[in-house]
Write an enzyme that holds these catalytic residues in place. Structure first.
Site, PDB file in Angstrom:
ATOM      1  N   HIS A 170     -81.798 111.111  23.266  1.00 40.21           N
ATOM      2  CA  HIS A 170     -82.305 109.762  23.489  1.00 40.21           C
ATOM      3  C   HIS A 170     -81.375 108.756  22.840  1.00 40.21           C
ATOM      4  O   HIS A 170     -80.785 109.057  21.797  1.00 40.21           O
ATOM      5  CB  HIS A 170     -83.720 109.614  22.912  1.00 40.21           C
ATOM      6  N   GLU A 211     -89.387 112.870  28.820  1.00 39.22           N
ATOM      7  CA  GLU A 211     -89.398 113.453  30.164  1.00 39.22           C
ATOM      8  C   GLU A 211     -89.760 114.940  30.168  1.00 39.22           C
ATOM      9  O   GLU A 211     -90.200 115.469  31.178  1.00 39.22           O
ATOM     10  CB  GLU A 211     -88.038 113.279  30.842  1.00 39.22           C
TER      11      GLU A 211
HETATM   12  N1  CMC Z   1     -77.770 117.892  26.704  1.00 34.01           N
HETATM   13  C1  CMC Z   1     -76.544 118.205  26.222  1.00 34.01           C
HETATM   14  N2  CMC Z   1     -75.776 117.339  25.558  1.00 34.01           N
HETATM   15  C2  CMC Z   1     -76.252 116.105  25.359  1.00 34.01           C
HETATM   16  C3  CMC Z   1     -77.517 115.710  25.815  1.00 34.01           C
HETATM   17  C4  CMC Z   1     -78.292 116.652  26.522  1.00 34.01           C
HETATM   18  N3  CMC Z   1     -79.492 116.352  26.985  1.00 34.01           N
HETATM   19  N4  CMC Z   1     -77.738 114.422  25.481  1.00 34.01           N
HETATM   20  C5  CMC Z   1     -76.647 114.012  24.840  1.00 34.01           C
HETATM   21  N5  CMC Z   1     -75.746 115.026  24.761  1.00 34.01           N
HETATM   22  C6  CMC Z   1     -74.438 115.010  24.123  1.00 34.01           C
HETATM   23  C7  CMC Z   1     -73.471 114.222  25.002  1.00 34.01           C
HETATM   24  O1  CMC Z   1     -72.790 115.084  25.897  1.00 34.01           O
HETATM   25  C8  CMC Z   1     -72.557 113.587  24.004  1.00 34.01           C
HETATM   26  O2  CMC Z   1     -71.572 114.505  23.659  1.00 34.01           O
HETATM   27  P1  CMC Z   1     -70.024 114.024  23.564  1.00 34.01           P
HETATM   28  O3  CMC Z   1     -70.007 113.032  22.436  1.00 34.01           O
HETATM   29  O4  CMC Z   1     -69.288 115.296  23.255  1.00 34.01           O
HETATM   30  O5  CMC Z   1     -69.692 113.428  24.886  1.00 34.01           O
HETATM   31  C9  CMC Z   1     -73.442 113.372  22.770  1.00 34.01           C
HETATM   32  O6  CMC Z   1     -74.538 114.267  22.909  1.00 34.01           O
HETATM   33  C10 CMC Z   1     -73.997 111.965  22.690  1.00 34.01           C
HETATM   34  O7  CMC Z   1     -74.488 111.610  23.965  1.00 34.01           O
HETATM   35  P2  CMC Z   1     -74.500 110.131  24.537  1.00 34.01           P
HETATM   36  O8  CMC Z   1     -74.314 110.204  26.018  1.00 34.01           O
HETATM   37  O9  CMC Z   1     -73.592 109.240  23.748  1.00 34.01           O
HETATM   38  O10 CMC Z   1     -75.957 109.701  24.200  1.00 34.01           O
HETATM   39  P3  CMC Z   1     -76.668 108.413  24.794  1.00 34.01           P
HETATM   40  O11 CMC Z   1     -77.351 107.756  23.688  1.00 34.01           O
HETATM   41  O12 CMC Z   1     -75.787 107.572  25.621  1.00 34.01           O
HETATM   42  O13 CMC Z   1     -77.620 109.155  25.836  1.00 34.01           O
HETATM   43  C11 CMC Z   1     -79.344 110.098  27.046  1.00 34.01           C
HETATM   44  C12 CMC Z   1     -78.967 109.324  25.768  1.00 34.01           C
HETATM   45  C13 CMC Z   1     -80.849 110.127  27.224  1.00 34.01           C
HETATM   46  C14 CMC Z   1     -78.733 109.371  28.260  1.00 34.01           C
HETATM   47  C15 CMC Z   1     -78.774 111.535  26.938  1.00 34.01           C
HETATM   48  O14 CMC Z   1     -79.286 112.176  25.805  1.00 34.01           O
HETATM   49  C16 CMC Z   1     -79.005 112.367  28.202  1.00 34.01           C
HETATM   50  O15 CMC Z   1     -78.234 112.288  29.144  1.00 34.01           O
HETATM   51  N6  CMC Z   1     -80.115 113.195  28.249  1.00 34.01           N
HETATM   52  C17 CMC Z   1     -80.427 113.997  29.401  1.00 34.01           C
HETATM   53  C18 CMC Z   1     -81.119 113.167  30.458  1.00 34.01           C
HETATM   54  C19 CMC Z   1     -82.538 112.790  30.070  1.00 34.01           C
HETATM   55  O16 CMC Z   1     -83.289 113.590  29.517  1.00 34.01           O
HETATM   56  N7  CMC Z   1     -82.879 111.532  30.363  1.00 34.01           N
HETATM   57  C20 CMC Z   1     -84.173 110.967  30.005  1.00 34.01           C
HETATM   58  C21 CMC Z   1     -84.014 110.020  28.864  1.00 34.01           C
HETATM   59  S1  CMC Z   1     -85.521 109.547  28.030  1.00 34.01           S
HETATM   60  C22 CMC Z   1     -86.219 108.452  29.139  1.00 34.01           C
HETATM   61  C23 CMC Z   1     -86.388 107.068  28.648  1.00 34.01           C
HETATM   62  O17 CMC Z   1     -86.816 106.844  27.493  1.00 34.01           O
HETATM   63  O18 CMC Z   1     -86.144 106.234  29.478  1.00 34.01           O
END
Ligand code: CMC
Length: 386
Positions: free
Chosen positions: A265, A323
């Site tokens: 998240h 989710e």
């Molecule tokens: N599985 C594997 N790796 C992950 C995941 C995951 N679910 N989430 C983050 N990471 C890794 C990501 O690959 C990154 O690694 P690196 O620095 O090596 O590229 C690191 O953790 C940080 O990720 P980020 O993309 O900078 O994190 P963010 O704050 O931009 O993203 C997120 C948050 C929700 C988009 C992400 O965790 C994600 O894509 N999760 C899976 C999709 C999901 O479950 N979405 C629903 C979100 S909750 C709904 C809401 O509240 O609206």
């Protein structure tokens, strides 16, 4: 202009709000002054909407009037039905159909339209009520057409949650299913300035109208990084349930560089507090169902995945987000997988609308700046010479 850029606006405070407080470090969520756990377990969805629109809970008389007002606004016009029929015939995904249905919500409406020149929404609260009331009808109407069934007339005698399930299935839902759905609707109704809410606030900040704002918010919610994750979460959980190897599944995904849906998240660094509420709701529901062993798989998968993610990304805590248990709970109450994200909108339209009204109370046009990173020394070349 500032010295640094912040592409995801991470940590930037863009609004003051009285609607909700998200504490990402402690894993706490307050909605309209109440801890999520109390609101989700006790409120009806109508009470939650009233709380967001009025800033307090209704008295018994106020609640009755509010319920009746919302129930009286559930019908959609023949014109909107036609849009949804066409979307279903074309095989449009449910979120696209919802976006079209919301955008068309003023079609065939006999209210006076605002002056084309003024732009300002003359009745934003009225539009908020109308949008909260019609989103379930739009989703269910599309779904009925999609399944070659005629849409049903909304039932004003049923609660908001019960009526939605009725419109989908044609059957009066059980109290357990209604309570399960209501827990979900209360849990996701409001969550700070997330991408879709910020989108809605940005649209009304231009003094545009609520229908435009909610249409744009639906578009923002559709993406898998925001509201589009629970469908893929369910597929993942069903696959793991059939194959019986959660550990192998998780390792294969992470080794392939894929993200595990339902984990991580932007704001929470601990388990999303909504996961606990939804997990409890789902546990109650599955305890009475023939699918109880599926829920055991879900719980086992969570702990395997969290451990594997900790190993995979030791510098970033990746915990369960909203989710993950949404998928289990909505599947349990009988919402089809294709409608998980639209059902998120059925709830969140309450939060979006309240944010729009809040933005309009003390409006300031949302207009950030960008840093130019392009060329600066080009000179014009006529097309024939390029
Ligand atoms: N599985 C594997 N790796 C992950 C995941 C995951 N679910 N989430 C983050 N990471 C890794 C990501 O690959 C990154 O690694 P690196 O620095 O090596 O590229 C690191 O953790 C940080 O990720 P980020 O993309 O900078 O994190 P963010 O704050 O931009 O993203 C997120 C948050 C929700 C988009 C992400 O965790 C994600 O894509 N999760 C899976 C999709 C999901 O479950 N979405 C629903 C979100 S909750 C709904 C809401 O509240 O609206």
């Amino acid at each position: 202009m500032g010295e640094t850029t912040n592409p995801g606006l991470e940590g930037v405070i863009v609004a003051e709000t009285e609607l909700s407080d998200v504490d990402g470090e402690a894993g706490e969520l307050i909605i309209g002054g109440y801890p999520l756990e109390e609101l989700a377990a006790n409120a009806s969805y109508e009470e939650s909407v009233f709380l967001l629109l009025e800033g307090r809970l209704p008295t018994a008389d106020e609640l009755e009037a509010f319920r009746a007002d919302l129930a009286a606004r559930r019908r959609i016009t023949e014109e909107v039905q036609q849009v949804l029929r066409r979307a279903a015939e074309d095989g449009a995904p449910a979120m696209d159909a919802l976006r079209m249905g919301v955008a068309a919500a003023s079609l065939g409406d006999d209210r006076d339209e605002p002056e084309a020149t003024s732009g300002i929404d003359p009745e934003p609260r009225d539009d908020a009520m109308r949008l909260v009331a019609v989103v379930p009808t739009i989703v269910a109407t599309y779904w009925r057409y999609r399944r070659d069934e005629e849409p049903l007339e909304p039932r004003p005698d049923l609660s908001h949650a019960a009526n939605y399930l009725y419109l989908l299935t044609g059957e009066e839902p059980t109290p357990a299913d209604v309570r399960g759905l209501e827990t979900y609707l209360n849990t996701v109704i409001e969550h700070g300035v997330n991408a879709s809410t910020f989108t809605a606030r940005t649209v009304v900040s231009t003094e545009s109208d609520l229908i435009s704002a909610i249409t744009a918010a639906v578009g923002a919610l559709k993406g898998p990084l925001h509201g589009g994750a629970p469908g893929p979460v369910l597929e993942m959980l069903r696959e793991v349930h059939e194959e019986g190897d959660p550990e192998g599944y998780v390792r294969a995904k992470l080794e392939a560089g894929e993200r595990l849906m339902g984990f991580g998240h932007r704001v929470y660094r601990v388990r999303d507090p909504r996961a606990a509420v939804l997990s409890n709701g789902a546990e109650r529901l599955y305890a009475q169902s023939a699918d109880a062993d599926f829920f055991e798989t879900v719980q086992a998968f969570e702990s395997v995945a969290v451990d594997a993610l900790a190993e995979h990304k030791p510098d970033r805590r990746l915990e369960t987000n909203v989710e993950f248990y949404t998928a289990a709970l909505l599947d349990g109450v009988g919402v089809p997988r294709e409608l998980f994200t639209p059902t998120f909108a059925v709830s969140r339209v309450g939060g979006w609308s309240a944010h729009c009204l809040e933005q309009l109370e003390d409006n300031r046009l949302v207009r950030p700046v960008s840093r130019y990173a392009g060329e600066t020394d080009r000179t014009w070349t006529p097309v024939g010479e390029r």
